[in-house]
Design a protein around this motif. Structure first.
Motif, mmCIF file in Angstrom:
data_model
loop_
_atom_site.group_PDB
_atom_site.id
_atom_site.type_symbol
_atom_site.label_atom_id
_atom_site.label_comp_id
_atom_site.label_asym_id
_atom_site.label_seq_id
_atom_site.Cartn_x
_atom_site.Cartn_y
_atom_site.Cartn_z
ATOM 1 N N GLY A 36 0.840 -1.223 0.030
ATOM 2 C CA GLY A 36 0.082 0.143 -0.064
ATOM 3 C C GLY A 36 0.979 1.234 0.023
ATOM 4 N N TRP A 37 0.316 2.266 0.210
ATOM 5 C CA TRP A 37 0.959 3.600 0.561
ATOM 6 C C TRP A 37 0.610 4.490 1.741
ATOM 7 N N ARG A 38 1.766 5.114 2.128
ATOM 8 C CA ARG A 38 1.531 6.213 3.126
ATOM 9 C C ARG A 38 1.470 7.707 2.472
ATOM 10 N N VAL A 39 0.481 8.196 2.659
ATOM 11 C CA VAL A 39 0.232 9.806 1.942
ATOM 12 C C VAL A 39 0.180 10.700 3.117
ATOM 13 N N ARG A 40 0.730 11.985 3.006
ATOM 14 C CA ARG A 40 0.595 12.909 3.734
ATOM 15 C C ARG A 40 -0.229 13.987 3.118
ATOM 16 N N VAL A 41 -1.371 14.515 3.377
ATOM 17 C CA VAL A 41 -2.410 15.359 2.847
ATOM 18 C C VAL A 41 -2.439 16.669 3.440
ATOM 19 N N GLU A 42 -2.214 17.724 2.865
ATOM 20 C CA GLU A 42 -2.296 18.923 3.528
ATOM 21 C C GLU A 42 -3.899 19.554 3.266
ATOM 22 N N VAL A 43 -4.615 20.073 4.254
ATOM 23 C CA VAL A 43 -5.917 20.429 4.190
ATOM 24 C C VAL A 43 -6.020 21.944 4.892
ATOM 25 N N VAL A 44 -7.080 22.492 4.235
ATOM 26 C CA VAL A 44 -7.274 23.852 4.696
ATOM 27 C C VAL A 44 -8.440 23.415 5.840
ATOM 28 N N GLU A 45 -7.825 23.724 7.146
ATOM 29 C CA GLU A 45 -8.730 23.490 8.370
ATOM 30 C C GLU A 45 -9.851 24.709 8.556
ATOM 31 N N THR A 46 -9.296 25.837 8.474
ATOM 32 C CA THR A 46 -9.967 27.041 8.717
ATOM 33 C C THR A 46 -9.763 28.111 7.611
ATOM 34 N N HIS A 47 -10.761 28.794 6.756
ATOM 35 C CA HIS A 47 -10.734 29.729 5.813
ATOM 36 C C HIS A 47 -10.625 30.980 6.776
ATOM 37 N N ARG A 48 -9.491 32.032 6.504
ATOM 38 C CA ARG A 48 -9.598 33.201 7.282
ATOM 39 C C ARG A 48 -9.331 34.182 6.031
ATOM 40 N N ILE A 49 -9.683 35.685 6.382
ATOM 41 C CA ILE A 49 -9.509 36.668 5.512
ATOM 42 C C ILE A 49 -8.200 37.739 6.257
ATOM 43 N N PRO A 50 -7.299 37.678 5.661
ATOM 44 C CA PRO A 50 -6.815 37.109 4.349
ATOM 45 C C PRO A 50 -6.345 35.579 4.254
ATOM 46 N N ASP A 51 -6.222 35.150 3.076
ATOM 47 C CA ASP A 51 -5.916 33.712 2.887
ATOM 48 C C ASP A 51 -4.590 33.453 3.717
ATOM 49 N N SER A 52 -3.782 34.293 3.715
ATOM 50 C CA SER A 52 -2.557 34.073 4.323
ATOM 51 C C SER A 52 -2.436 33.859 6.085
ATOM 52 N N ALA A 53 -3.905 33.948 6.512
ATOM 53 C CA ALA A 53 -4.355 33.630 7.627
ATOM 54 C C ALA A 53 -4.876 32.264 8.234
ATOM 55 N N GLY A 67 -6.370 0.756 -2.977
ATOM 56 C CA GLY A 67 -6.820 2.133 -2.890
ATOM 57 C C GLY A 67 -7.993 2.492 -1.639
ATOM 58 N N ASP A 68 -7.884 1.434 -0.850
ATOM 59 C CA ASP A 68 -9.100 1.716 0.138
ATOM 60 C C ASP A 68 -8.386 2.133 1.345
ATOM 61 N N LEU A 69 -8.971 3.245 2.090
ATOM 62 C CA LEU A 69 -8.338 3.639 3.178
ATOM 63 C C LEU A 69 -8.329 2.817 4.436
ATOM 64 N N VAL A 70 -6.832 2.482 4.871
ATOM 65 C CA VAL A 70 -6.701 1.646 6.017
ATOM 66 C C VAL A 70 -6.675 2.579 7.462
ATOM 67 N N ALA A 71 -5.767 3.643 7.500
ATOM 68 C CA ALA A 71 -5.950 4.380 8.417
ATOM 69 C C ALA A 71 -5.721 5.808 7.886
ATOM 70 N N TYR A 72 -6.253 6.856 9.041
ATOM 71 C CA TYR A 72 -5.859 8.311 8.853
ATOM 72 C C TYR A 72 -5.815 9.020 10.110
ATOM 73 N N ARG A 73 -5.074 9.990 10.367
ATOM 74 C CA ARG A 73 -5.261 10.784 11.607
ATOM 75 C C ARG A 73 -4.600 12.201 11.112
ATOM 76 N N ARG A 74 -5.113 13.113 11.987
ATOM 77 C CA ARG A 74 -4.288 14.547 11.776
ATOM 78 C C ARG A 74 -3.005 14.522 12.670
ATOM 79 N N ALA A 75 -2.160 14.773 11.949
ATOM 80 C CA ALA A 75 -0.770 14.911 12.465
ATOM 81 C C ALA A 75 -0.399 16.370 13.223
ATOM 82 N N ARG A 76 -0.783 17.314 12.571
ATOM 83 C CA ARG A 76 -0.495 18.666 13.050
ATOM 84 C C ARG A 76 -1.175 19.470 12.455
ATOM 85 N N ARG A 77 -1.436 20.987 13.011
ATOM 86 C CA ARG A 77 -2.187 22.055 12.644
ATOM 87 C C ARG A 77 -1.301 23.331 12.487
ATOM 88 N N TYR A 78 -1.309 24.111 11.782
ATOM 89 C CA TYR A 78 -0.524 25.297 11.617
ATOM 90 C C TYR A 78 -1.012 26.348 10.731
#
Length: 86
Positions: A36-53, A67-78
């Motif tokens: 299988g594969w380990r994939v790190r996906v970056e996600v926009v958790e909170t949209h703010r104005i301006p986008d840089s925030a 291609g079925d999901l075996v596991a996932y977890r949020r590793a960090r926020r920033y």
């Protein structure tokens, strides 16, 4: 066998479906020992104005050889634009 790009697409689809948030990019990808594969996906958790925030998060996922999901977890926020120090 699933290619790296197919695994990345599947991981993005799984994270988007589970979180209801937009994927920004794939920031890591490696083949797992089981084919299988380990994939790190970056996600926009909170949209703010301006986008840089915006608040981003990285999710660590594992998809199996089909291609079925075996596991996932949020590793960090920033905040967008924060530079990581090694």
């Amino acid at each position: 066998m699933m290619s790296a790009s197919q695994a990345a697409e599947r991981a993005v689809a799984h994270v988007t479906a589970l979180t209801g948030r937009s994927a920004e990019s794939v920031v890591g990808l490696e083949r797992a020992d089981d084919g299988g594969w380990r994939v790190r996906v970056e996600v926009v958790e909170t949209h703010r104005i301006p986008d840089s925030a915006d608040i981003l998060a990285v999710y660590d996922t594992e998809v199996d050889a089909d291609g079925d999901l075996v596991a996932y977890r949020r590793a960090r926020r920033y905040p967008r634009g924060r530079v990581e120090r090694d």
